[in-house]
Design a protein around this motif. Structure first.
Motif, PDB file in Angstrom:
ATOM      1  N   MET A  77       2.083  -3.111 -17.690  1.00 57.19           N
ATOM      2  CA  MET A  77       0.797  -2.576 -17.224  1.00 57.19           C
ATOM      3  C   MET A  77      -0.341  -2.882 -18.191  1.00 57.19           C
ATOM      4  O   MET A  77      -1.323  -2.139 -18.243  1.00 57.19           O
ATOM      5  CB  MET A  77       0.922  -1.068 -17.022  1.00 57.19           C
ATOM      6  N   LYS A 127       8.297  -3.238  -8.379  1.00 59.74           N
ATOM      7  CA  LYS A 127       7.981  -4.324  -9.292  1.00 59.74           C
ATOM      8  C   LYS A 127       8.967  -4.397 -10.454  1.00 59.74           C
ATOM      9  O   LYS A 127       9.192  -5.478 -11.002  1.00 59.74           O
ATOM     10  CB  LYS A 127       6.562  -4.125  -9.847  1.00 59.74           C
ATOM     11  N   TYR A 158      -1.304  -2.826 -10.602  1.00 60.40           N
ATOM     12  CA  TYR A 158      -0.030  -2.986  -9.908  1.00 60.40           C
ATOM     13  C   TYR A 158       0.292  -4.457  -9.683  1.00 60.40           C
ATOM     14  O   TYR A 158       1.428  -4.895  -9.862  1.00 60.40           O
ATOM     15  CB  TYR A 158      -0.074  -2.234  -8.577  1.00 60.40           C
ATOM     16  N   ASP A 159      -0.712  -5.218  -9.296  1.00 62.37           N
ATOM     17  CA  ASP A 159      -0.498  -6.650  -9.069  1.00 62.37           C
ATOM     18  C   ASP A 159      -0.136  -7.371 -10.364  1.00 62.37           C
ATOM     19  O   ASP A 159       0.601  -8.374 -10.353  1.00 62.37           O
ATOM     20  CB  ASP A 159      -1.758  -7.274  -8.462  1.00 62.37           C
ATOM     21  N   MET A 218      -0.667   4.632 -12.937  1.00 64.17           N
ATOM     22  CA  MET A 218       0.436   3.749 -12.533  1.00 64.17           C
ATOM     23  C   MET A 218       0.803   4.055 -11.077  1.00 64.17           C
ATOM     24  O   MET A 218      -0.048   4.240 -10.245  1.00 64.17           O
ATOM     25  CB  MET A 218       1.627   3.947 -13.481  1.00 64.17           C
ATOM     26  N   PRO A 222       0.422   2.811  -5.672  1.00 64.30           N
ATOM     27  CA  PRO A 222      -0.218   2.449  -6.944  1.00 64.30           C
ATOM     28  C   PRO A 222      -1.590   3.101  -7.084  1.00 64.30           C
ATOM     29  O   PRO A 222      -2.382   3.127  -6.131  1.00 64.30           O
ATOM     30  CB  PRO A 222      -0.332   0.929  -6.861  1.00 64.30           C
ATOM     31  N   ARG A 232      -4.626  -0.979  -7.800  1.00 61.72           N
ATOM     32  CA  ARG A 232      -4.046  -2.170  -7.191  1.00 61.72           C
ATOM     33  C   ARG A 232      -4.072  -3.350  -8.158  1.00 61.72           C
ATOM     34  O   ARG A 232      -3.123  -4.133  -8.217  1.00 61.72           O
ATOM     35  CB  ARG A 232      -4.826  -2.503  -5.916  1.00 61.72           C
ATOM     36  N   LEU A 270       5.848   1.539  -9.174  1.00 65.66           N
ATOM     37  CA  LEU A 270       6.410   0.455  -9.974  1.00 65.66           C
ATOM     38  C   LEU A 270       7.883   0.195  -9.712  1.00 65.66           C
ATOM     39  O   LEU A 270       8.433  -0.779 -10.236  1.00 65.66           O
ATOM     40  CB  LEU A 270       6.199   0.750 -11.475  1.00 65.66           C
TER      41      LEU A 270
END
Length: 441
Positions: free
Chosen positions: A169, A184, A258-259, A178, A252, A255, A181
């Motif tokens: 992050m 991811k 998160y991406d 956050m 998230p 965003r 996750l």
């Protein structure tokens, strides 16, 4: 060293009982209390706990190894290693138990409201160290050291998982920035989940077995201590579930962040996998093979699980995690509204009961105040005396300097006057002595 003539643990273990029989426990109580001050600071017990959360500003591997698994438990180890001394003084054992119990619930109450992922884990560490001290104060060396071992595995894994999350992050540490996750970072999510279940005391994870022994030890010596420990266990399960759910569940919060998130590489995932295995099986290993056979105080005793204590604590842990789910995932209640309803209690917890501010005020008022007084004494008293003596010397030299005119006849006259004065004093004192001798005869 002064009392027993040695610092060797084995020699002390032989000498202490004889000393108690001969001299009683009065001075030994003072020795034990002063010796315990070191573990209070070293193992982050209240009120000397404030350094440990601040130490988490360092790199996460350091936090995992030093501040969770090794260095901070040195104080716990010292108390356990010197148990033969503390056990001779019941009042000190009671003091240790209550310091540990209060530290456990105090730190847990702070962790409930913190937002920084490593700070939550830091206060969790303080709380778990309090658990270990409570067990030692209850006389259970086995349960304390058993929890020391299991805690090292799952807390190190939790810190490394937190580091992996922060790495993914872009060093963001606020869990409320956050969310989502788990998709991811599935490996980190699995490791964090195992760590949370372990510290919450959910069977068959490691924390279940060691925590159950601590609760049983507390219940055997004091009902209030047992209740305090159970409440702490409930709070622990709640705030750790909160950390897990807010970080990995839901949507998230950002965003863009998160991406950017991604699973860490294998060099960071491999330690998580090793510690995850230990977090699952170390508790069962210690229970099945009898941890007390190797680490104990007194006779070895392998006790089975107290299912009433273990079952009730597990139910409470599940309820606490369910409550965290309702608030932070299902959002049946608004977290901000609950915080507002708690009012001053929430503010006290979020601001860590203002202990840091109290210390800062004490430093400003007490330490700085004493420093100003000592500075005044140094400048105006000590320096004043020295400077005053120097002034007297300068004044006297000013009076006497005219006599140093370089004329030999003046010096001879002064010398002659001095000789005459000394002779006069000599004759006077000789006459006095002769008069005293004549009166005696």
């Amino acid at each position: 060293q002064l009392t027993f003539g040695t610092l060797d643990f084995q020699a002390l273990q032989s000498a202490v009982p004889a000393y108690v029989v001969q001299c009683g426990t009065g001075f030994l109580t003072v020795i034990a209390l002063l010796l315990f001050v070191g573990p209070i600071g070293k193992s982050g017990q209240f009120p000397l706990h404030v350094w440990l959360p601040d130490a988490m500003e360092g790199p996460t591997p350091v936090s995992a190894l030093i501040h969770a698994a090794t260095m901070v438990v040195a104080g716990v180890y010292l108390v356990g290693r010197a148990m033969f001394l503390f056990a001779e003084v019941p009042v000190v054992m009671n003091f240790i138990a209550w310091i540990g119990g209060f530290t456990a619930i105090f730190a847990a109450s702070i962790a409930i409201t913190q937002r920084q992922i490593k700070r939550i884990l830091a206060y969790s560490t303080v709380s778990q160290l309090g658990y270990m001290m409570l067990a030692l104060g209850a006389g259970s060396l086995t349960s304390s050291f058993f929890h020391l071992m299991t805690h090292a595995f799952f807390k190190a894994m939790l810190f490394l998982s937190a580091g992996a999350v922060m790495h993914a992050m872009a060093e963001e540490a606020d869990i409320f920035k956050m969310g989502g996750l788990r998709k991811k970072m599935p490996v980190t999510f699995a490791a964090m989940t195992i760590g949370v279940l372990a510290i919450a005391g959910i069977p068959p994870f490691a924390g279940f077995f060691s925590k159950d022994e601590i609760l049983a030890a507390a219940a055997a010596v004091s009902t209030p201590l047992y209740v305090l420990a159970v409440v702490t266990a409930f709070m622990t399960a709640f705030y750790m579930a909160r950390l897990l759910f807010v970080t990995f569940m839901g949507e998230p919060a950002s965003r863009e962040a998160y991406d950017h998130a991604h699973e860490v590489g294998w060099f960071m995932r491999l330690p998580l996998l090793v510690l995850a295995v230990l977090s699952v099986f170390s508790g069962m290993w210690g229970h099945i093979f009898g941890f007390g056979e190797w680490v104990r105080f007194g006779a070895a005793a392998h006790e089975g699980i107290d299912w009433a204590i273990a079952g009730s604590s597990t139910v409470l842990a599940v309820l606490a995690m369910g409550l965290a789910w309702k608030i932070y995932v299902a959002k049946s209640w608004d977290a901000d509204e609950l915080a507002a309803r708690c009012g001053i209690l929430y503010r006290l917890s979020f601001h860590k009961f203002y202990i840091d501010e109290i210390y800062a005020a004490l430093i400003k008022v007490l330490v700085d105040g004493i420093a100003r007084v000592l500075y005044w004494l140094d400048v105006y008293i000590v320096d004043g005396i020295v400077n005053g003596l120097g002034g007297v010397v300068r004044l006297a030299s000013g009076w006497l300097s005219p006599a140093e005119n370089g004329q030999a006849q003046s010096y001879a006259g002064v010398y002659l006057c001095g000789v005459i004065i000394l002779l006069a004093y000599g004759v006077y004192f000789a006459a006095k002595i002769m008069a005293m001798l004549g009166g005696a005869f």
